[in-house]
Design an enzyme around this catalytic site. Structure first.
Site, PDB file in Angstrom:
ATOM      1  N   ARG A  82       0.804  -1.147   0.059  1.00 19.46           N
ATOM      2  CA  ARG A  82       0.144  -0.077  -0.025  1.00 19.46           C
ATOM      3  C   ARG A  82       0.783   1.170  -0.023  1.00 19.46           C
ATOM      4  O   ARG A  82       1.858   1.401   0.730  1.00 19.46           O
ATOM      5  CB  ARG A  82      -0.829  -0.038   1.282  1.00 19.46           C
ATOM      6  CG  ARG A  82      -2.241  -0.819   0.964  1.00 19.46           C
ATOM      7  CD  ARG A  82      -3.018  -0.621   2.044  1.00 19.46           C
ATOM      8  NE  ARG A  82      -2.709  -1.577   3.236  1.00 19.46           N
ATOM      9  CZ  ARG A  82      -2.300  -1.224   4.490  1.00 19.46           C
ATOM     10  NH1 ARG A  82      -2.307   0.170   4.550  1.00 19.46           N
ATOM     11  NH2 ARG A  82      -1.996  -1.964   5.391  1.00 19.46           N
ATOM     12  N   GLY A 219      -3.692  -4.054  -2.511  1.00 20.93           N
ATOM     13  CA  GLY A 219      -4.376  -2.725  -1.479  1.00 20.93           C
ATOM     14  C   GLY A 219      -4.287  -1.442  -2.053  1.00 20.93           C
ATOM     15  O   GLY A 219      -4.992  -0.633  -1.366  1.00 20.93           O
ATOM     16  N   HIS A 245     -10.651  -3.160  11.004  1.00 23.26           N
ATOM     17  CA  HIS A 245      -9.970  -3.855  10.458  1.00 23.26           C
ATOM     18  C   HIS A 245      -9.713  -5.152  11.221  1.00 23.26           C
ATOM     19  O   HIS A 245      -8.699  -5.259  12.065  1.00 23.26           O
ATOM     20  CB  HIS A 245      -8.470  -3.120  10.442  1.00 23.26           C
ATOM     21  CG  HIS A 245      -7.363  -3.619   9.592  1.00 23.26           C
ATOM     22  ND1 HIS A 245      -5.929  -3.402   9.776  1.00 23.26           N
ATOM     23  CD2 HIS A 245      -7.537  -4.459   8.459  1.00 23.26           C
ATOM     24  CE1 HIS A 245      -5.204  -3.928   8.832  1.00 23.26           C
ATOM     25  NE2 HIS A 245      -6.254  -4.816   8.184  1.00 23.26           N
ATOM     26  N   SER A 266      -1.397  -4.793   9.781  1.00 26.48           N
ATOM     27  CA  SER A 266      -1.258  -6.210   8.611  1.00 26.48           C
ATOM     28  C   SER A 266       0.094  -6.733   9.274  1.00 26.48           C
ATOM     29  O   SER A 266       1.101  -6.050   9.514  1.00 26.48           O
ATOM     30  CB  SER A 266      -0.897  -5.071   7.327  1.00 26.48           C
ATOM     31  OG  SER A 266      -2.240  -4.464   7.263  1.00 26.48           O
ATOM     32  N   CYS A 268       0.423  -8.949  11.256  1.00 30.24           N
ATOM     33  CA  CYS A 268       0.800  -9.511  12.699  1.00 30.24           C
ATOM     34  C   CYS A 268      -0.177 -10.533  13.299  1.00 30.24           C
ATOM     35  O   CYS A 268      -0.478 -10.578  14.480  1.00 30.24           O
ATOM     36  CB  CYS A 268       0.309  -8.014  13.672  1.00 30.24           C
ATOM     37  SG  CYS A 268       1.475  -6.586  12.968  1.00 30.24           S
ATOM     38  N   LYS A 270      -3.187 -11.675  12.111  1.00 28.73           N
ATOM     39  CA  LYS A 270      -4.826 -11.840  12.014  1.00 28.73           C
ATOM     40  C   LYS A 270      -5.326 -12.720  11.110  1.00 28.73           C
ATOM     41  O   LYS A 270      -6.069 -13.704  11.739  1.00 28.73           O
ATOM     42  CB  LYS A 270      -5.206 -10.366  11.385  1.00 28.73           C
ATOM     43  CG  LYS A 270      -6.770 -10.006  11.192  1.00 28.73           C
ATOM     44  CD  LYS A 270      -6.989  -8.584  11.383  1.00 28.73           C
ATOM     45  CE  LYS A 270      -6.347  -7.884  10.177  1.00 28.73           C
ATOM     46  NZ  LYS A 270      -6.734  -8.004   8.752  1.00 28.73           N
ATOM     47  N   ASP A 285     -10.130  -9.852   7.387  1.00 23.03           N
ATOM     48  CA  ASP A 285      -9.673  -8.579   7.490  1.00 23.03           C
ATOM     49  C   ASP A 285     -10.669  -7.438   7.746  1.00 23.03           C
ATOM     50  O   ASP A 285     -10.157  -6.632   8.394  1.00 23.03           O
ATOM     51  CB  ASP A 285      -9.043  -8.433   5.964  1.00 23.03           C
ATOM     52  CG  ASP A 285      -8.069  -7.345   5.637  1.00 23.03           C
ATOM     53  OD1 ASP A 285      -7.326  -7.013   6.658  1.00 23.03           O
ATOM     54  OD2 ASP A 285      -8.316  -6.816   4.502  1.00 23.03           O
ATOM     55  N   ALA A 382       4.180 -11.015  -0.549  1.00 21.14           N
ATOM     56  CA  ALA A 382       3.450 -11.518  -1.398  1.00 21.14           C
ATOM     57  C   ALA A 382       2.163 -12.420  -0.854  1.00 21.14           C
ATOM     58  O   ALA A 382       2.135 -12.450   0.420  1.00 21.14           O
ATOM     59  CB  ALA A 382       4.481 -13.020  -1.550  1.00 21.14           C
TER      60      ALA A 382
HETATM   61  C1  SPV Z   1      -3.351  -5.163   4.816  1.00 21.69           C
HETATM   62  O1  SPV Z   1      -2.225  -4.851   4.402  1.00 21.69           O
HETATM   63  O2  SPV Z   1      -4.023  -4.489   5.695  1.00 21.69           O
HETATM   64  C2  SPV Z   1      -4.141  -5.940   3.830  1.00 21.69           C
HETATM   65  C3  SPV Z   1      -3.594  -6.318   2.395  1.00 21.69           C
HETATM   66  O3  SPV Z   1      -4.999  -6.649   4.323  1.00 21.69           O
HETATM   67  S1  SPV Z   1      -4.026  -4.888   1.667  1.00 21.69           S
HETATM   68  O4  SPV Z   1      -5.017  -4.948   0.732  1.00 21.69           O
HETATM   69  O5  SPV Z   1      -2.807  -4.154   1.171  1.00 21.69           O
HETATM   70  O6  SPV Z   1      -4.707  -3.719   2.642  1.00 21.69           O
HETATM   71 MN    MN Z   2      -5.889  -5.840   6.367  1.00 18.37          MN
END
Ligand code: SPV
Ligand code: MN
Length: 619
Positions: A82, A219, A245, A266, A268, A270, A285, A382
């Protein structure tokens, strides 16, 4: 430009069935602006989904792997996570959402993104898709319209979300819906987004539209994921519900099944928590939570997972390992692929292959980046995209329009030196403030930037906030009021280390923490009161470790893991209160709760010293 001609008769036929004129208006507007050569409207039928799947392969956005149904997609090496810097919430001139939110003045931003997106789809086909966030036909449902010129993005969404064409028809003329326009922009020879300097994710709260350009990483591009989440947080705060989240899962115990939600930043833990074998997964998520008839209910916004492929091996993550090694529809991104379509990733079982291809091109062990550092076989961020229906432990209530009843909430961070592995808070307010709003986590590969830096991440939602932090915390505090049974709030930390930097827990220990949580919610075990919350008793954990993992849990392990680190906890409160002092609209309860906790810790420090064993009673 004759828009109707570009859209084509068959597509117009599909669009005409939707009674809401705003849908066609929006589609026409952005076709005119982005100028694709052709259009494909998906009504979610098996044939349409198949067309998208096939096109992703034909265009080279995905390649087939050796296992039937599996494909791989690569993002540009500079487009692996992201992009927080270029993700902006658009606000009217003069409006301030506070320091934690990356905003841009709306008019300026819209003209910038309009310029970037003008004609951006030339030579491409745009895919128009309809989805529904949350189960269909439910108080949680939000219909969504996606335009994208990436078959990979459309394919990912077809795996990750519930189709919404019927929901658009059902909701009729006046439905309000979220809108997403994405273009990967110009592609380089490898088929990845080339103009990363023009990568933008602009979130327009006013029109509930998100624009995403010159990127492919999920993301940043999959509209219904973190882009919709930002729109939904604003909507939820305004309407009195929560967008979090969070995972949603069922834990089995003597009292039957108890559902919990859990917020973790992210990377950690989940997803691996949500997927634990023996328990059941509703979502990994994003959750919507609503109070319905005085009961807190949660749904999974999604229908699939975009999970991280790092450290998945046959020993620690059996379900994910089996899934990655069986045929069936799945998109893997940014892993290592050999000539014969076999896959490999960081901390996979066995040795890496002698050569393969990853997001950096040809790869073999020892390949170095510009700075002379080893490039790992796969990117640490990945991912694999798969429908939750494929999991052996998917929960029977995943599509229940009424959601599941929330018995507990976990806030978990990546913290090497302060918090114990698991701890219950004293009540909702204490939990929301001292666990949720005080969450800190060390940065990971899920966002672009340095890893391992301790950052503040309230409710693990900081990256996605679209309402001022104070208002969001207030919404959380209020949410726990006026309910027949308040969920029990826990703090979790799977990453505590000793002074030498060694992790004090094994990956699977979280199975035990969850069982303990279930027992606490149902009043089956006691707990020990500490200045920061309620921790497990040794005897209960010893039983659970034996029962759940078949291993002996030593007093020594317990003592190390649950040692109260007094100074570190005081320092944490100081850091958190310092951060909040910079905001003007934070609920007064926050300071009161943290101040009271600091007083308890200082008293403990005076009476018992810097490190207090869990076997030492603190009165
Ligand atoms: C996160 O980074 O919290 C994700 C993947 O679940 S993303 O789609 O990149 O947000
Ligand atoms: Mn996420």
């Amino acid at each position: 430009m004759d828009i109707k001609k570009i859209i084509g008769e068959a597509n117009i036929g599909k669009l005409e069935k939707i009674p809401n004129p705003a849908v066609l208006d929006f589609i026409e507007k952005y076709i005119e602006h982005c100028k694709p050569d052709s259009v494909f409207v998906s009504d979610g039928s098996p044939e349409d989904l198949d067309y998208i799947r096939k096109k992703a392969l034909e265009k080279g956005e995905e390649r087939s792997l050796s296992l039937e149904g599996q494909t791989v997609h690569f993002d540009n090496a500079g487009d692996q996570a992201r992009d927080k810097k270029n993700t902006r919430i658009l606000v009217p001139a003069g409006k301030d959402l506070g320091a934690s939110i990356n905003t841009l003045e709306r008019e300026t931003a819209l003209s910038e993104i309009n310029a970037i997106m003008e004609g951006i789809m030339k030579g491409k086909e745009v895919i128009v898709s309809f989805f529904c966030l949350g189960p269909e036909n439910s108080p949680f449902s939000i219909p969504c319209l996606q335009l994208t010129d990436s078959f990979y993005v459309a394919h990912s969404e077809n795996i990750l979300y519930r189709q919404g064409y019927d929901e658009f028809i059902r909701q009729g003329e006046n439905v309000s819906f979220f809108k997403f326009v994405h273009s990967a922009g110009e592609l380089n020879g490898a088929g990845t987004s080339k103009n990363l300097d023009k990568r933008r994710v602009y979130i327009d709260l006013e029109s509930e539209t998100v624009f995403s350009s010159n990127t492919q990483y999920g993301g940043n591009t999959i509209g219904l994921k973190k882009l919709a989440m930002r729109l939904a947080i604003k909507k939820a705060v305004k309407e009195g519900w929560l967008t979090e989240h969070m995972l949603v899962m069922g834990i089995n115990g003597k009292s039957g099944k108890t559902y919990i939600t859990g917020a973790y930043p992210s990377l950690c833990g989940k997803t691996s928590t949500a997927m634990l074998d023996g328990e059941s997964i509703v979502g990994d998520d994003i959750a919507y939570l609503r109070k319905i008839d005085g009961v807190i209910k949660a749904v999974n916004v999604e229908n699939g997972m975009f999970g991280i492929i790092q450290g998945i091996n046959s020993k620690d993550d059996r379900i994910q390992w089996d899934l990655l090694n069986s045929p069936g529809e799945m998109i893997c991104s940014n892993i290592l692929v050999t000539d014969d379509g076999k896959t490999y990733w960081i901390d996979h079982d066995g040795e890496p292959p002698a050569e393969g291809v990853n997001h950096t091109g040809k790869w073999s062990p020892g390949k170095k980046d510009d700075k002379g550092n080893d490039i790992p076989p796969s990117h640490p961020n990945a991912r694999f995209t798969v429908s939750l229906e494929r999991l052996p432990n998917v929960d029977e209530n995943i599509h229940n329009p009424a959601g599941v009843t929330v018995g507990g909430v976990i806030y978990g961070g990546r913290d090497s030196d302060t918090s114990v592995p698991i701890e219950q808070s004293f009540d909702w307010e204490h939990g929301v403030i001292s666990k949720g709003a005080s969450l800190e986590s060390e940065t990971t590969a899920a966002t672009i930037g340095k890893e391992g830096v301790r950052v503040f991440n309230p409710m693990s939602n900081l990256d996605f906030l679209s309402a001022p932090l104070g208002k969001y915390i207030r919404a959380n505090l209020e949410f726990g009021k006026g309910v027949s049974k308040t969920p029990v709030v826990f703090g979790a930390n799977y990453f505590i280390r000793d002074k030498e930097g060694n992790f004090l827990n094994e990956k699977n220990d979280k199975k035990v923490w969850l069982k303990w949580i279930e027992k606490r919610i149902n009043g089956e075990v006691g707990a020990i009161k500490r200045p920061t919350g309620l921790i497990p008793e040794y005897k209960d954990l010893a039983l659970l470790f034996a029962e759940v993992l078949g291993i002996e849990y030593t007093k020594d392990a317990y003592e190390k893991q649950f040692m109260l680190r007094v100074r570190e906890n005081i320092a944490k409160i100081d850091r958190i209160t310092e951060i909040y002092s910079k905001f003007s609209d934070i609920p007064g309860e926050l300071e009161e709760v943290l101040f009271a906790q600091k007083r308890r810790l200082e008293k403990t420090l005076a009476g018992f010293g810097e490190y207090v064993s869990p076997f030492t009673a603190i009165n």
